[in-house]
Write an enzyme that holds these catalytic residues in place. Sequence first.
Site, PDB file in Angstrom:
ATOM      1  N   SER A   1       0.872  -1.186   0.000  1.00  0.00           N
ATOM      2  CA  SER A   1       0.000   0.000   0.000  1.00  0.00           C
ATOM      3  C   SER A   1       0.901   1.225   0.000  1.00  0.00           C
ATOM      4  O   SER A   1       2.105   1.105   0.278  1.00  0.00           O
ATOM      5  CB  SER A   1      -0.847  -0.020   1.281  1.00  0.00           C
ATOM      6  OG  SER A   1      -1.452   1.239   1.521  1.00  0.00           O
TER       7      SER A   1
ATOM      8  N   TYR B   1      -2.062  -1.575  10.198  1.00  0.00           N
ATOM      9  CA  TYR B   1      -2.057  -1.650   8.733  1.00  0.00           C
ATOM     10  C   TYR B   1      -0.736  -1.104   8.179  1.00  0.00           C
ATOM     11  O   TYR B   1      -0.079  -1.737   7.354  1.00  0.00           O
ATOM     12  CB  TYR B   1      -3.243  -0.841   8.198  1.00  0.00           C
ATOM     13  CG  TYR B   1      -3.477  -0.978   6.713  1.00  0.00           C
ATOM     14  CD1 TYR B   1      -4.184  -2.059   6.196  1.00  0.00           C
ATOM     15  CD2 TYR B   1      -3.001  -0.017   5.818  1.00  0.00           C
ATOM     16  CE1 TYR B   1      -4.404  -2.184   4.832  1.00  0.00           C
ATOM     17  CE2 TYR B   1      -3.218  -0.132   4.459  1.00  0.00           C
ATOM     18  CZ  TYR B   1      -3.928  -1.217   3.966  1.00  0.00           C
ATOM     19  OH  TYR B   1      -4.143  -1.331   2.610  1.00  0.00           O
TER      20      TYR B   1
HETATM   21  N1  LIG Z   1      -8.695  -0.457  -1.549  1.00  0.00           N
HETATM   22  C1  LIG Z   1      -7.620   0.312  -1.345  1.00  0.00           C
HETATM   23  O1  LIG Z   1      -7.692   1.554  -1.408  1.00  0.00           O
HETATM   24  C2  LIG Z   1      -6.276  -0.317  -1.080  1.00  0.00           C
HETATM   25  C3  LIG Z   1      -5.152   0.514  -1.126  1.00  0.00           C
HETATM   26  C4  LIG Z   1      -3.902  -0.024  -0.906  1.00  0.00           C
HETATM   27  C5  LIG Z   1      -3.768  -1.373  -0.667  1.00  0.00           C
HETATM   28  N2  LIG Z   1      -4.875  -2.175  -0.610  1.00  0.00           N
HETATM   29  C6  LIG Z   1      -4.662  -3.600  -0.367  1.00  0.00           C
HETATM   30  O2  LIG Z   1      -5.158  -4.327  -1.446  1.00  0.00           O
HETATM   31  C7  LIG Z   1      -5.582  -5.623  -1.022  1.00  0.00           C
HETATM   32  C8  LIG Z   1      -6.999  -5.887  -1.502  1.00  0.00           C
HETATM   33  O3  LIG Z   1      -7.849  -4.934  -0.906  1.00  0.00           O
HETATM   34  P1  LIG Z   1      -9.307  -4.568  -1.452  1.00  0.00           P
HETATM   35  O4  LIG Z   1      -9.383  -3.106  -1.499  1.00  0.00           O
HETATM   36  O5  LIG Z   1      -9.630  -5.360  -2.672  1.00  0.00           O
HETATM   37  O6  LIG Z   1     -10.172  -5.030  -0.197  1.00  0.00           O
HETATM   38  P2  LIG Z   1     -11.448  -6.000  -0.054  1.00  0.00           P
HETATM   39  O7  LIG Z   1     -11.806  -5.906   1.386  1.00  0.00           O
HETATM   40  O8  LIG Z   1     -12.470  -5.704  -1.074  1.00  0.00           O
HETATM   41  O9  LIG Z   1     -10.817  -7.436  -0.385  1.00  0.00           O
HETATM   42  C9  LIG Z   1      -9.957  -8.107   0.497  1.00  0.00           C
HETATM   43  C10 LIG Z   1     -10.239  -9.585   0.378  1.00  0.00           C
HETATM   44  O10 LIG Z   1      -9.370 -10.276   1.290  1.00  0.00           O
HETATM   45  C11 LIG Z   1     -10.131 -11.286   1.926  1.00  0.00           C
HETATM   46  N3  LIG Z   1      -9.547 -11.673   3.198  1.00  0.00           N
HETATM   47  C12 LIG Z   1      -9.535 -10.963   4.358  1.00  0.00           C
HETATM   48  N4  LIG Z   1      -8.947 -11.677   5.324  1.00  0.00           N
HETATM   49  C13 LIG Z   1      -8.575 -12.861   4.780  1.00  0.00           C
HETATM   50  C14 LIG Z   1      -7.918 -14.003   5.289  1.00  0.00           C
HETATM   51  N5  LIG Z   1      -7.525 -14.094   6.560  1.00  0.00           N
HETATM   52  N6  LIG Z   1      -7.678 -15.043   4.441  1.00  0.00           N
HETATM   53  C15 LIG Z   1      -8.077 -14.965   3.148  1.00  0.00           C
HETATM   54  N7  LIG Z   1      -8.722 -13.912   2.610  1.00  0.00           N
HETATM   55  C16 LIG Z   1      -8.956 -12.863   3.427  1.00  0.00           C
HETATM   56  C17 LIG Z   1     -11.504 -10.660   2.118  1.00  0.00           C
HETATM   57  O11 LIG Z   1     -12.498 -11.631   2.372  1.00  0.00           O
HETATM   58  C18 LIG Z   1     -11.680  -9.932   0.781  1.00  0.00           C
HETATM   59  O12 LIG Z   1     -12.281 -10.751  -0.200  1.00  0.00           O
HETATM   60  C19 LIG Z   1      -5.416  -5.619   0.492  1.00  0.00           C
HETATM   61  O13 LIG Z   1      -4.186  -6.217   0.842  1.00  0.00           O
HETATM   62  C20 LIG Z   1      -5.399  -4.146   0.834  1.00  0.00           C
HETATM   63  O14 LIG Z   1      -4.719  -3.884   2.035  1.00  0.00           O
HETATM   64  C21 LIG Z   1      -6.128  -1.680  -0.803  1.00  0.00           C
END
Ligand SMILES: NC(=O)c1ccc[n+]([C@@H]2O[C@H](COP(=O)([O-])OP(=O)(O)OC[C@H]3O[C@@H](n4cnc5c(N)ncnc54)[C@H](O)[C@@H]3O)[C@@H](O)[C@H]2O)c1
Length: 243
Positions: A139, A152
């Site tokens: 991130s 985080y």
């Molecule tokens: N959305 C943003 O702005 C953003 C920005 C930077 C980084 N990220 C990172 O991108 C990645 C995806 O995020 P997203 O925005 O798609 O979020 P999201 O919440 O839509 O998806 C995350 C997925 O991870 C799954 N998950 C959570 N805990 C789990 C576990 N213990 N085992 C297996 N699966 C698990 C959830 O069920 C979900 O389907 C994450 O690592 C997040 O930190 C997101």
Amino acid sequence: MDRVSGKTVIVTGGARGMGAAFARKLASQGASVVITDVLTEEGKGVAAEIGERAVFLPHDVTDESAWESVVSEAERAFGPVSGLVNNAGIVHVDPIERLAEADYRKVIDVNQVGVFLGMKAVVSSMRRAGGGSIVNISSIGGIIGLPNILGYVASKWAVRGMSKAAAQEFGADGIRVNSVHPGVVATEMTATSERSNSMVHDQPLPRAATPEELANVVLFLISDESAFCTGAEFVADGGYTTK
Ligand SMILES: NC(=O)c1ccc[n+]([C@@H]2O[C@H](COP(=O)([O-])OP(=O)(O)OC[C@H]3O[C@@H](n4cnc5c(N)ncnc54)[C@H](O)[C@@H]3O)[C@@H](O)[C@H]2O)c1
């Protein structure tokens, strides 16, 4: 249509959000994808929509013994694993003074320990594949500090460092490891976040990214087009960290 054809790629957290976009994009370019998540119904739905080049396996990334099953199931379905996208992640919002130890540890467990276990689990399969590419989703919280999400930020800085350490260990086996650093992306994680909505106004490209825009970065890193990239940080943040 064939930028990653013949590759077997595991995508964690692929039931929705960015993970689902990664799975769709990789499959559209010829990969076979193994989608894992704790959200079983949603995960099955994404795999069914993609078709015969996708399977869904229910899996919690913090469970080491279940990681072994995921890798052996992936091999059985599609052959040795040549790609892993460590995408599963959670966020917990609280100021440090009110942050419970259990909530801090939970975030570290999923976002940081889960990435370690994933890298550990796939290495021998990737050697059998003749090499591979591991993409760890960090991130901008792994590049700079952000308030009220201490666990985080700690976990995402760890992912960035772990990716460089693993790149050094695995290079001789032709296994590359890179980290991806998205800014605000429009997914369920950010849908109701006032912070995310206000952050984008301060960046050179003043909007949230779509999951597809990050999928293009992941596709490049899984593909052989990035053959000389390892231990590197790929930032896709609309310029947020230029400040
Ligand atoms: N959305 C943003 O702005 C953003 C920005 C930077 C980084 N990220 C990172 O991108 C990645 C995806 O995020 P997203 O925005 O798609 O979020 P999201 O919440 O839509 O998806 C995350 C997925 O991870 C799954 N998950 C959570 N805990 C789990 C576990 N213990 N085992 C297996 N699966 C698990 C959830 O069920 C979900 O389907 C994450 O690592 C997040 O930190 C997101």
